[in-house]
Design an enzyme around this catalytic site. Structure first.
Site, PDB file in Angstrom:
ATOM      1  CG  ASP A 223      -1.628   0.824   0.890  1.00  0.00           C
ATOM      2  OD1 ASP A 223      -2.673   0.936   0.056  1.00  0.00           O
ATOM      3  OD2 ASP A 223      -2.369   1.912   2.170  1.00  0.00           O
ATOM      4  CG  HIS A 224      -0.582   4.816   0.584  1.00  0.00           C
ATOM      5  ND1 HIS A 224      -1.101   6.117  -0.483  1.00  0.00           N
ATOM      6  CD2 HIS A 224      -1.942   4.578   0.412  1.00  0.00           C
ATOM      7  CE1 HIS A 224      -1.801   6.322  -0.259  1.00  0.00           C
ATOM      8  NE2 HIS A 224      -3.014   5.380   0.589  1.00  0.00           N
TER       9      HIS A 224
ATOM     10  CG  HIS B 162      -4.967   8.511   4.133  1.00  0.00           C
ATOM     11  ND1 HIS B 162      -3.798   8.389   3.236  1.00  0.00           N
ATOM     12  CD2 HIS B 162      -5.464   7.154   4.194  1.00  0.00           C
ATOM     13  CE1 HIS B 162      -4.014   7.973   2.287  1.00  0.00           C
ATOM     14  NE2 HIS B 162      -4.888   7.535   2.355  1.00  0.00           N
ATOM     15  N   GLY B 163      -7.128   8.457   8.312  1.00  0.00           N
ATOM     16  CA  GLY B 163      -7.033   8.981   9.617  1.00  0.00           C
ATOM     17  C   GLY B 163      -8.897   9.386   9.832  1.00  0.00           C
TER      18      GLY B 163
ATOM     19  CG  HIS C  57      -6.780   5.013  -0.827  1.00  0.00           C
ATOM     20  ND1 HIS C  57      -5.650   4.558  -0.378  1.00  0.00           N
ATOM     21  CD2 HIS C  57      -6.755   4.770  -2.153  1.00  0.00           C
ATOM     22  CE1 HIS C  57      -4.949   4.107  -1.717  1.00  0.00           C
ATOM     23  NE2 HIS C  57      -5.722   3.808  -2.244  1.00  0.00           N
ATOM     24  N   GLY C  58      -9.224   6.143   2.648  1.00  0.00           N
ATOM     25  CA  GLY C  58      -9.421   6.848   3.880  1.00  0.00           C
ATOM     26  C   GLY C  58     -10.945   6.477   3.987  1.00  0.00           C
TER      27      GLY C  58
ATOM     28  CB  THR D  16      -7.225   4.931  11.008  1.00  0.00           C
ATOM     29  OG1 THR D  16      -6.496   5.592   9.859  1.00  0.00           O
ATOM     30  CG2 THR D  16      -7.507   6.074  12.146  1.00  0.00           C
TER      31      THR D  16
HETATM   32  P1  13P Z   1      -8.040   5.618   6.901  1.00  0.00           P
HETATM   33  O1  13P Z   1      -6.457   5.078   6.949  1.00  0.00           O
HETATM   34  O2  13P Z   1      -8.606   6.880   6.696  1.00  0.00           O
HETATM   35  O3  13P Z   1      -8.500   3.967   7.108  1.00  0.00           O
HETATM   36  O4  13P Z   1      -7.632   4.895   4.847  1.00  0.00           O
HETATM   37  C1  13P Z   1      -6.827   3.713   4.903  1.00  0.00           C
HETATM   38  C2  13P Z   1      -6.140   3.559   2.981  1.00  0.00           C
HETATM   39  O5  13P Z   1      -6.375   4.546   3.300  1.00  0.00           O
HETATM   40  C3  13P Z   1      -5.257   2.823   3.546  1.00  0.00           C
HETATM   41  O6  13P Z   1      -4.326   3.457   1.641  1.00  0.00           O
END
Ligand code: 13P
Length: 284
Positions: free
Chosen positions: A82-83, A179-180, A207-208, A232
């Site tokens: 990831d990322h 994210h978060g 994402h997120g 998260t």
């Molecule tokens: P969250 O931590 O906001 O759930 O997002 C995770 C994410 O997009 C990882 O690539």
């Protein structure tokens, strides 16, 4: 499981109108809890490992233990990087057998993003792995740093270009998710998502996930999202549950005596997400 298995799972999700969940994991305990949840729900699932983890545990170790657990699972389990911001690390992950790789060069100018993604795609495709790229920005604080500026929305023409010019398999799109945890109400651009979905022919990634309502997530799925990332929520469930167990058992407790209730809570959180994304009973 290899890249072709993921392509098949995404094609099935497209046909069935649901999304796969990719859960960010850190260690053997959260990976095993997620796999148990997926088995209970009879759902395909992705285990996402962020490059930051490699500061504590080598890529090769993740490659071996997650792939071993995936091989033993009763449902499809796909290991995903990831990322990753580093082309060499993406290639190393392919060499380690990661079936799915995300190169995140969304912070670079479009031409550079395209060139870097193309390099990873060329390498990964000849070795059986698939690649995710990103256009636009995911807001908030992530492992990859914080982003709170404007201009986060993915431009449709950029999405078309990166898809056409790289042959990338999936595309993460900035549509207002963060994210978060969200500060205030998330404000997503469903219109932009719909436009991108009309313009590009590859599965789109959200994402997120943490903090989004079930309604919003399902609306995104309706508009073409086929993979939903959740991080998260898993980490905070893990840490808060561990804290509660430590308070209960005292600070000299053994990990093995505390971990079962912790894993159960992670399992519960993952099951809820699988339900939200309608991936239950979709393992084939
Ligand atoms: P969250 O931590 O906001 O759930 O997002 C995770 C994410 O997009 C990882 O690539």
């Amino acid at each position: 499981m290899n890249g072709n298995d993921l392509k098949r799972l995404l094609a099935q999700a497209e046909k069935g109108g649901y999304a796969l969940n990719a859960f960010n994991c850190t260690d053997v305990w959260d990976v095993s809890a997620i796999i148990l949840a997926a088995e209970e729900m009879n759902a395909p699932v992705m285990i996402a490992i962020h490059q930051e983890n490699f500061s504590q545990l080598p890529l090769e170790v993740y490659g071996v233990f997650v792939q071993h657990m995936a091989g033993a699972a009763k449902v499809p389990v796909i290991l995903h990087l990831d990322h990753c911001t580093d082309v060499s690390l993406c290639k190393a992950a392919v060499d380690c057998g990661f079936p799915s790789i995300m190169l995140d060069a969304s912070f670079r100018p479009l031409e550079e993003n395209i060139a870097a993604v193309r390099e990873v795609v060329d390498y990964a495709h000849t070795r059986g792995s698939v690649v995710e790229a990103e256009i636009g920005r995911i807001k908030g604080q992530g492992y990859e740093g914080g982003y709170n500026g404007e201009g986060y929305l993915a431009r449709v023409e950029d999405c078309v270009r990166i898809a056409m010019e790289t042959g990338v398999d999936t595309l993460a799109v900035g549509i207002g998710t963060a994210h978060g945890y969200y500060e205030g109400q998330p404000c997503l651009s469903f219109d932009r998502l719909a436009e991108i979905h009309r313009a590009v022919d590859i599965p789109l990634v959200l994402h997120g996930g943490t903090g989004l309502s079930r309604e919003d997530v399902r609306h995104c799925i309706k508009l073409g999202i086929r993979k939903v990332n959740v991080g998260t929520c898993i980490t905070s469930t893990y840490m808060n549950s561990m804290k509660a167990q430590l308070e209960l058992h005292g600070e000299n407790a053994f990990i093995i005596d505390l971990i079962e209730p912790v894993r159960n809570e992670i399992r519960g959180a993952a099951r809820e997400w699988i339900k939200t994304c309608m991936g239950d009973q979709k393992a084939q």
